[in-house]
Design a protein around this motif. Sequence first.
Motif, PDB file in Angstrom:
ATOM      1  N   ALA A  46      -9.015  -8.706  13.826  1.00  0.00           N
ATOM      2  CA  ALA A  46      -9.790  -8.798  12.582  1.00  0.00           C
ATOM      3  C   ALA A  46      -9.680 -10.198  11.985  1.00  0.00           C
ATOM      4  O   ALA A  46     -10.669 -10.783  11.526  1.00  0.00           O
ATOM      5  N   GLU A  83      -5.104   1.465   4.376  1.00  0.00           N
ATOM      6  CA  GLU A  83      -5.798   1.792   3.135  1.00  0.00           C
ATOM      7  C   GLU A  83      -7.005   2.681   3.383  1.00  0.00           C
ATOM      8  O   GLU A  83      -7.775   2.965   2.473  1.00  0.00           O
ATOM      9  N   GLY A  84      -7.196   3.099   4.620  1.00  0.00           N
ATOM     10  CA  GLY A  84      -8.340   3.935   4.968  1.00  0.00           C
ATOM     11  C   GLY A  84      -8.605   3.803   6.454  1.00  0.00           C
ATOM     12  O   GLY A  84      -7.793   3.218   7.179  1.00  0.00           O
ATOM     13  N   PRO A  85      -9.735   4.350   6.924  1.00  0.00           N
ATOM     14  CA  PRO A  85      -9.997   4.385   8.366  1.00  0.00           C
ATOM     15  C   PRO A  85     -10.090   3.009   9.022  1.00  0.00           C
ATOM     16  O   PRO A  85      -9.672   2.850  10.170  1.00  0.00           O
ATOM     17  N   GLY A  86     -10.624   2.016   8.293  1.00  0.00           N
ATOM     18  CA  GLY A  86     -10.839   0.708   8.898  1.00  0.00           C
ATOM     19  C   GLY A  86      -9.540  -0.040   9.133  1.00  0.00           C
ATOM     20  O   GLY A  86      -9.290  -0.560  10.232  1.00  0.00           O
ATOM     21  N   THR A  87      -8.694  -0.099   8.118  1.00  0.00           N
ATOM     22  CA  THR A  87      -7.418  -0.790   8.314  1.00  0.00           C
ATOM     23  C   THR A  87      -6.486   0.031   9.221  1.00  0.00           C
ATOM     24  O   THR A  87      -5.721  -0.522   9.999  1.00  0.00           O
ATOM     25  N   ALA A 117     -13.140  -4.396   8.441  1.00  0.00           N
ATOM     26  CA  ALA A 117     -12.186  -3.278   8.468  1.00  0.00           C
ATOM     27  C   ALA A 117     -12.152  -2.569   7.115  1.00  0.00           C
ATOM     28  O   ALA A 117     -12.147  -1.331   7.035  1.00  0.00           O
ATOM     29  N   ARG A 118     -12.165  -3.356   6.049  1.00  0.00           N
ATOM     30  CA  ARG A 118     -12.074  -2.784   4.711  1.00  0.00           C
ATOM     31  C   ARG A 118     -13.358  -2.054   4.302  1.00  0.00           C
ATOM     32  O   ARG A 118     -13.344  -1.222   3.391  1.00  0.00           O
ATOM     33  N   TYR A 142     -14.992   0.179   6.032  1.00  0.00           N
ATOM     34  CA  TYR A 142     -14.842   1.608   6.328  1.00  0.00           C
ATOM     35  C   TYR A 142     -13.866   2.261   5.342  1.00  0.00           C
ATOM     36  O   TYR A 142     -14.072   3.400   4.923  1.00  0.00           O
ATOM     37  N   ASP A 143     -12.815   1.518   5.000  1.00  0.00           N
ATOM     38  CA  ASP A 143     -11.897   2.024   3.969  1.00  0.00           C
ATOM     39  C   ASP A 143     -12.678   2.337   2.690  1.00  0.00           C
ATOM     40  O   ASP A 143     -12.456   3.377   2.053  1.00  0.00           O
TER      41      ASP A 143
END
Lengths: 264, 264, 264
Positions: free
Chosen positions: A241, B234-238, C241-242, C244-245
């Motif tokens: 990332a 902090e959620g699906p992405g991280t 990434a964030r 999706y979070d």
Amino acid sequence: MRTGADLATIRERKPLVHQITNYVVMNETANATLAIGALPVMAHAVEEVEEMASAAGALVLNIGTLSRHWIEAMLLAGKAANAARVPVVLDPVGVGATRLRTDTARRILDEVDVAVLRGNAAEVAALAGLESEIRGVEAVGAEGEGSQIARAAARGLGVVASVTGPVDHVSDGNRTLAVTNGDPLLATITGSGCMSSTLTGCFVAVRPESLAEAAAFGLAAFGVAGEDAARGAEGPGTFHARLYDALYALTPEALDGRANIGDA
Amino acid sequence: MRTGADLATIRERKPLVHQITNYVVMNETANATLAIGALPVMAHAVEEVEEMASAAGALVLNIGTLSRHWIEAMLLAGKAANAARVPVVLDPVGVGATRLRTDTARRILDEVDVAVLRGNAAEVAALAGLESEIRGVEAVGAEGEGSQIARAAARGLGVVASVTGPVDHVSDGNRTLAVTNGDPLLATITGSGCMSSTLTGCFVAVRPESLAEAAAFGLAAFGVAGEDAARGAEGPGTFHARLYDALYALTPEALDGRANIGDA
Amino acid sequence: MRTGADLATIRERKPLVHQITNYVVMNETANATLAIGALPVMAHAVEEVEEMASAAGALVLNIGTLSRHWIEAMLLAGKAANAARVPVVLDPVGVGATRLRTDTARRILDEVDVAVLRGNAAEVAALAGLESEIRGVEAVGAEGEGSQIARAAARGLGVVASVTGPVDHVSDGNRTLAVTNGDPLLATITGSGCMSSTLTGCFVAVRPESLAEAAAFGLAAFGVAGEDAARGAEGPGTFHARLYDALYALTPEALDGRANIGDA
């Protein structure tokens, strides 16, 4: 060298980089293209590749996941690029692993005027007929070997050969450059080689008259971004990332100051 | 069990895991393969899959995005793997959702000697002829049901059945193992099931003589990494980015200490 | 408006969103679908697309990487969706760049009843026959132009036209809505346009009777998530990434309070 100046030119001109590449890395190479400041386009239909390649600033052919129609499209696009004087970068992913890959890479080199061949030492050596000097498909030899492989491939195949590894070597057959930027985390994510081919395409698009320098600039930019991404990364995922962050944040001044390019 | 020892063996031998999988998750499964320490290769052309599968440590077939030539390639690769004694993992993504998926999964099970069938409860039950016990394609039954589905599929289909869910169950028809590692965030990203099939492939490559154990080890390794990735996400992405960090950082000692594998 | 209520409905009903989309963004649009609370399915084989589209809550067609069989599949799926009263979203990626893309988008608009056409100003203008008002494929005109393009496309093509840019405009030919959520970082990652089409699909699946509102809600949800993801992002990679979070964390209340939708 004018590494930073070329980065500034990419961001100003935003060259279109047409990529016929493998399914695994398409998102990654598109995002790397955007992050460095150029415009990616992925198109593989035989009905449109000639039109797209002719309008591009560079064409990147990558044989990572082949099938019959894609090979046909690569050849059509490559010839159209040649006719339009658009430089062609070839990434012979996995050449030597199967007959299809070897035959396809050789056929592209035969039928298309490839400007830059970008691969690892084993791949480039296989195409240059130096298989016996390579130990295993993944094994990369010593520093001196990368330099020799690049020079032999450049002379034998009539291309600029760009051999990446712990140290990268770019040769036009006469002069050979060594690029010593990068970070070991680059080897932990899939597609880092493919991304280096894409960045090669971005840089040759703005310096087609000096292909070896442009290829070295692309590798240096990628390597410096890799160094930046590694700081603060906790492993391959966060490094990945951060790699786009670093490419995007890279300034011409930072690239000029940190690009480590010298004669091999 | 020797879960940690097998992880060490993967990192030492770096088995090649040939994957014919869907377009959605190719990058993800390749990166998961690298992060655990094996080598991924994606190849789907009928001209090269037999050569590639024969040289691999395991073959993973995933039907997530099918088309005619890919089905043909999966069958060719599967038979070549069988001939070379390379274990085959089948992931029947979405089986039951369309006739094409159901027919294809059944055809692969008929024509190829599948070592491990890895799917969710609905998918594995559909193939075992237990559809009536499943409520909806996404619905996963109670813990006991997963165990029964795994056992019935193993007996009926002559495979090791690996049924993932909140608790995973792996059965060879006689013994059934339960794996209770993991995190709910795994269900929030696409491809987590596909990645668990890929890790199954990595582990069966180094323990082909004990397929059920190897399959359970792969799920435990993935689950422990999921637990680690969830901390600080902090959620699906991280979480997704941190999942590769966690697979890469996983040590044999940590895996041995935290793998939660027992008889079901 | 009932933006937040529709988000709650998506999470309750979990509509299946069938996507026939390009190779570059499949993982990204699948993850965006999951993060907002719907269920993605990617399927492109002519043998299964009619069955899948008929069972879906919405069908998203995206022409980003075309080839002959995929075009055929899009037409079959679109007609099956029409027969089953499943709303169809079309994303005409790169229309105008090659004849194949232009012809394909026009053919889909001719043969399929498209509910929402989602593209950038240049793409939608090209399809509405307004090419002369667009300066370059990537150039987006002033705010007023986006509104005019949306209205003209809606009237000329008989669709709800959703034109994204710094300000988004959605028109059914009579009423035109402007959505002013979002962040400039969205333009730095590939597939943000494709993700906005996917979220459009998620929202029209639960409000097919008010397509323009649903399309605007989808863009507002994506824009608000983009705003949240930008906070703390260090560049395109961590932003990605964030994102999706942020989609996953978005609550109906937050969406209602922050969605910036008004008459254009």
